[in-house]
Design an enzyme around this catalytic site. Structure first.
Site, PDB file in Angstrom:
ATOM      1  CE1 TYR A 186      -3.485   2.736   0.378  1.00 53.08           C
ATOM      2  CE2 TYR A 186      -2.110   3.505   2.193  1.00 53.08           C
ATOM      3  CZ  TYR A 186      -3.144   3.712   1.302  1.00 53.08           C
ATOM      4  OH  TYR A 186      -3.808   4.902   1.313  1.00 53.08           O
ATOM      5  NE  ARG A 227       1.849  13.255  11.495  1.00 52.18           N
ATOM      6  CZ  ARG A 227       2.137  13.937  10.392  1.00 52.18           C
ATOM      7  NH1 ARG A 227       3.147  14.791  10.379  1.00 52.18           N
ATOM      8  NH2 ARG A 227       1.432  13.757   9.289  1.00 52.18           N
ATOM      9  NE  ARG A 244      -8.485   8.235   6.388  1.00 48.68           N
ATOM     10  CZ  ARG A 244      -8.922   9.083   5.495  1.00 48.68           C
ATOM     11  NH1 ARG A 244      -9.494   8.669   4.401  1.00 48.68           N
ATOM     12  NH2 ARG A 244      -8.795  10.373   5.694  1.00 48.68           N
ATOM     13  CG  PHE A 275      12.431  18.479  -3.852  1.00 52.51           C
ATOM     14  CD1 PHE A 275      11.168  18.972  -3.577  1.00 52.51           C
ATOM     15  CD2 PHE A 275      12.556  17.323  -4.620  1.00 52.51           C
ATOM     16  CE1 PHE A 275      10.040  18.314  -4.049  1.00 52.51           C
ATOM     17  CE2 PHE A 275      11.426  16.669  -5.087  1.00 52.51           C
ATOM     18  CZ  PHE A 275      10.167  17.167  -4.800  1.00 52.51           C
TER      19      PHE A 275
HETATM   20  C1  D9A Z   1       6.564  14.033  -2.009  1.00 55.75           C
HETATM   21 CL1  D9A Z   1       6.087  15.242  -5.779  1.00 55.75          CL
HETATM   22  C2  D9A Z   1       5.219  13.829  -1.603  1.00 55.75           C
HETATM   23  N1  D9A Z   1       4.892  13.471  -0.280  1.00 55.75           N
HETATM   24  C3  D9A Z   1       5.477  14.090   0.794  1.00 55.75           C
HETATM   25  C4  D9A Z   1       6.471  15.198   0.539  1.00 55.75           C
HETATM   26  O1  D9A Z   1       7.706  14.712   0.039  1.00 55.75           O
HETATM   27  C5  D9A Z   1       7.674  13.795  -1.028  1.00 55.75           C
HETATM   28  C6  D9A Z   1       4.177  14.011  -2.520  1.00 55.75           C
HETATM   29  C7  D9A Z   1       4.438  14.427  -3.807  1.00 55.75           C
HETATM   30  C8  D9A Z   1       5.756  14.676  -4.183  1.00 55.75           C
HETATM   31  C9  D9A Z   1       6.821  14.481  -3.283  1.00 55.75           C
HETATM   32  C10 D9A Z   1       9.075  13.709  -1.636  1.00 55.75           C
HETATM   33  C11 D9A Z   1       9.909  14.811  -1.681  1.00 55.75           C
HETATM   34  C12 D9A Z   1      11.195  14.687  -2.241  1.00 55.75           C
HETATM   35  C13 D9A Z   1      11.642  13.479  -2.765  1.00 55.75           C
HETATM   36  C14 D9A Z   1      10.815  12.364  -2.741  1.00 55.75           C
HETATM   37  C15 D9A Z   1       9.504  12.477  -2.174  1.00 55.75           C
HETATM   38  O2  D9A Z   1      11.183  11.145  -3.258  1.00 55.75           O
HETATM   39  C16 D9A Z   1      12.411  10.999  -3.891  1.00 55.75           C
HETATM   40  O3  D9A Z   1       8.625  11.419  -2.158  1.00 55.75           O
HETATM   41  C17 D9A Z   1       8.951  10.197  -1.693  1.00 55.75           C
HETATM   42  O4  D9A Z   1       5.203  13.777   1.943  1.00 55.75           O
HETATM   43  C18 D9A Z   1       3.781  12.531  -0.044  1.00 55.75           C
HETATM   44  C19 D9A Z   1       4.157  11.024   0.012  1.00 55.75           C
HETATM   45  C20 D9A Z   1       4.939  10.678   1.258  1.00 55.75           C
HETATM   46  C21 D9A Z   1       2.871  10.233   0.006  1.00 55.75           C
HETATM   47  C22 D9A Z   1       4.994  10.636  -1.195  1.00 55.75           C
HETATM   48  C23 D9A Z   1       6.698  16.076   1.771  1.00 55.75           C
HETATM   49  C24 D9A Z   1       5.396  16.786   2.196  1.00 55.75           C
HETATM   50  N2  D9A Z   1       5.342  17.216   3.444  1.00 55.75           N
HETATM   51  C25 D9A Z   1       4.159  17.767   4.064  1.00 55.75           C
HETATM   52  C26 D9A Z   1       4.394  17.739   5.505  1.00 55.75           C
HETATM   53  C27 D9A Z   1       3.207  17.249   6.230  1.00 55.75           C
HETATM   54  O5  D9A Z   1       3.143  17.551   7.413  1.00 55.75           O
HETATM   55  O6  D9A Z   1       2.380  16.571   5.610  1.00 55.75           O
HETATM   56  O7  D9A Z   1       4.456  16.897   1.482  1.00 55.75           O
HETATM   57  C28 D9A Z   1       3.842  19.186   3.729  1.00 55.75           C
HETATM   58  O8  D9A Z   1       4.742  20.038   3.780  1.00 55.75           O
HETATM   59  O9  D9A Z   1       2.665  19.478   3.452  1.00 55.75           O
END
Ligand code: D9A
Length: 444
Positions: free
Chosen positions: A176, A224, A234, A297
């Site tokens: 998943y 978390r 869920r 990034f």
């Molecule tokens: C990411 Cl294009 C995500 N996700 C994240 C953010 O980081 C990854 C969604 C779309 C993209 C990228 C990310 C960043 C850099 C390199 C990566 C990567 O891989 C090589 O992805 C693995 O969380 C969502 C998934 C984990 C589902 C992939 C970071 C982010 N942070 C949030 C913090 C929070 O509190 O949710 O989104 C934010 O700032 O809103």
């Protein structure tokens, strides 16, 4: 404690906040944007306040590509997430979502009124307009990942029991997370390798390390968000793990007896242990990202994740609310994650925090100690603080070449950081001088 008092009691974090807000030097300049592209950046800001800032600092070659990739994924996620859409509509929509990328002006108004990112689908035509302007190679990468992710999400919704019982096995948990996060890592790696910003080898391991980048973030969020997700009806905690500690997952929230709390913490800690299994690959991955803006990034979400993991570890508050890291800590981490040595030192610190928080009575006490030791040893190999262990010379180890290649990049960035820090201290010095002057005049 109030936000200001909290900040004043952590002076290094106060410095970080000021430095980040007033003295950070952007790596790249923004150029003119069409109206639809401006709208896309508006949508990006709407959906992810803090992460948007990191995306906007990317190198011009991939900044728009990553923004559009992010928005397409957000659209997909907003369909999956919406419990008001009937599965008979949701499942085909997820599977056919990739075809919408071939259309010129598709939009979707079927989300519930309270779905937080529904605007991304309502204005999806703006995203399509800009998507079709991208280089075909970039479009293909986004399309390929969208197709795989949409189908993977649909597979999990098809399973009638999924929303009732949650994720069953640890293999389910990994699969998943692969669909919703690992594939994002894979797509971004392909984009960065194509732009020559990342080492080719990241595309030559079956995207194993890219997958770990996504799984480490996603699993940490899932741990978390225990309470928030249960409230939304869920859960993503795998039954194979929680069934060792309770008959019913919500009991960790409902039953506040010490016995139940201990079982809850043992379960939580086992999931943290599982997440820690991705750390070595995450650090390897980061060492292979060459472009400084791409490095930031990639690194920022990962250092936030290790800080979050250390905060939730053995922490009973997880069962009753969402545990967050301080704003000041966030700024400090962002500033320190611009170089590989900075990132490594953050990981080393938080691994030690986890190790020290361990409870001897925890059934996984030994395993967690061993895992932390393993990671520390790996870090020691990347950045030795003393001499190399017997039998291994520095030159023999493959990581040495990688680290040497990074040294020049890190040196350049470190110079910029030193300038910023100097300006920040200069400001503080100035303020102090004025203050002392004012006091002397008033009381002297
Ligand atoms: C990411 Cl294009 C995500 N996700 C994240 C953010 O980081 C990854 C969604 C779309 C993209 C990228 C990310 C960043 C850099 C390199 C990566 C990567 O891989 C090589 O992805 C693995 O969380 C969502 C998934 C984990 C589902 C992939 C970071 C982010 N942070 C949030 C913090 C929070 O509190 O949710 O989104 C934010 O700032 O809103």
């Amino acid at each position: 404690m109030g936000k200001i008092t909290q900040l004043l009691s952590h002076p290094s974090e106060l410095r970080a906040v000021v430095q980040l807000m007033y003295f950070r030097q952007p790596l790249h300049q923004t150029s003119k944007q069409s109206e639809s592209l401006q709208r896309c950046y508006y949508l990006l800001n709407q959906t992810s306040r803090s992460f948007a800032a990191v995306i906007k600092e990317l190198h011009p070659e991939i900044k728009d590509v990553v923004t559009l990739f992010y928005l397409v994924l957000r659209a997909l996620d907003t369909i999956e997430d919406d419990m008001t859409i009937d599965p008979s509509i949701k499942v085909p929509l997820l599977r056919e979502f990739v075809d919408k990328l071939n259309e010129k002006a598709w939009t979707f108004n079927g989300n519930g009124p309270d779905e937080k990112d529904r605007i991304v689908l309502v204005e999806f035509d703006q995203i399509l307009t800009e998507y079709h302007k991208l280089k075909p190679e970039y479009q293909d990468i986004i399309k390929d990942i969208t197709k795989k992710m949409g189908n993977g999400m649909a597979d999990y919704i098809l399973d009638d029991n999924f929303n009732l019982n949650g994720v069953e096995t640890i293999a389910d948990f990994d699969l998943y997370c692969h669909y919703v996060a690992g594939l994002v890592g894979e797509g971004l790696t392909k984009l960065m390798v194509l732009a020559k910003f990342s080492d080719n080898s990241l595309a030559e391991d079956g995207f194993k390390r890219s997958n770990s980048m996504g799984l480490f973030l996603q699993k940490t969020n899932i741990i978390r968000d225990y309470h928030e997700d249960l409230e939304d009806g869920r859960s993503f905690w795998p039954k194979e793990v929680w069934s060792k500690y309770t008959d019913s997952l919500p009991s960790f929230h409902k039953d506040t007896s010490p016995e139940s709390e201990f079982q809850g913490l043992s379960c939580l800690n086992e999931l943290v242990l599982n997440s820690l299994g991705h750390v070595k690959e995450v650090l390897e991955y980061l060492s292979l990202v060459k472009d400084p803006s791409s490095f930031n990034f990639c690194a920022i979400p990962q250092v936030m994740a290790i800080a979050t993991l250390a905060t939730v570890y053995n922490n009973p508050k997880v069962f009753h609310s969402v545990v967050k890291i301080r704003k000041g800590t966030t700024c400090d981490l962002i500033l320190r994650s611009r170089t590989l040595p900075g990132v490594i030192s953050i990981f080393r610190e938080y691994i030690q925090v986890i190790n020290h928080k361990s409870n001897v009575k925890d059934p996984n006490y030994l395993k967690i100690g061993i895992k932390c030791g393993e990671i520390e040893q790996f870090i020691e190999l990347m950045y030795p603080s003393i001499a190399y262990p017997k039998g291994v010379t520095k030159a023999q180890h493959p990581i040495t070449k990688i680290v040497a290649a990074r040294a020049k990049i890190d040196n350049d960035i470190q110079r910029i950081i030193n300038d910023e820090t100097f300006s920040t201290y200069a400001l503080f010095g100035g303020i102090l001088l004025v203050l002392v002057g004012a006091l002397t005049i008033t009381f002297g």
